[in-house]
Design an enzyme around this catalytic site. Sequence first.
Site, short mmCIF file in Angstrom:
data_model
loop_
_atom_site.label_atom_id
_atom_site.label_comp_id
_atom_site.label_asym_id
_atom_site.label_seq_id
_atom_site.Cartn_x
_atom_site.Cartn_y
_atom_site.Cartn_z
N ARG A 110 0.69 -1.30 -0.01
CA ARG A 110 -0.11 -0.18 -0.07
C ARG A 110 0.84 1.30 -0.06
O ARG A 110 0.69 2.24 -0.66
CB ARG A 110 -0.83 -0.01 1.24
N GLU A 145 2.12 1.54 -3.55
CA GLU A 145 0.85 2.01 -4.38
C GLU A 145 0.76 3.49 -4.00
O GLU A 145 0.37 4.28 -4.94
CB GLU A 145 -0.38 1.39 -3.83
N SER A 159 15.55 14.46 3.06
CA SER A 159 16.53 13.53 3.74
C SER A 159 15.69 12.45 4.26
O SER A 159 14.85 12.61 5.18
CB SER A 159 17.51 14.15 4.77
#
Length: 156
Positions: A96, A99, A122
């Site tokens: 997820r 995604e 960073s």
Amino acid sequence: MVHAQFDPAARQALAVKAVEAKTRKNLSWERIAEASGLSVAFTTAAVLGQHALPEEPAEAVAKLLDLDEEAVMLLQTIPTRGSIPGGIPTDPTIYRFYEMLQVYGTTLKALVHEQFGDGIISAINFKLDVKKVADPEGGERAVITLDGKYLPTKPF
């Protein structure tokens, strides 16, 4: 003396032992972080092999988890980072996040560059927080805060 690790296998094996001990002792990541004196996100990442712990936190974590002196040493070693092997992740939770970056990665890049200019955020000078909050529509929501220092590109 500071040491760096070049083969992640030892840290991966230690992570397995540490998680087994965490489970056996019925500890939370929050409790382990309390012992270390560091944030829950940093401590969890370190125990899972993604950061080195300073000496005292490494000793405290190893003591809490009943790990040996070799574990104390390994917890202090700068790891070879990267917890997702090549290819698309298959674990549903990790997928997820993948995604989310597939869908919103270019949007995040566009917004960061528009507001900050050319550079990066960073992942070293970085803070992470995960909170569970009530959803006004019922159920719960995950609030994940990624807080990284902006590092501008410097022409040379």
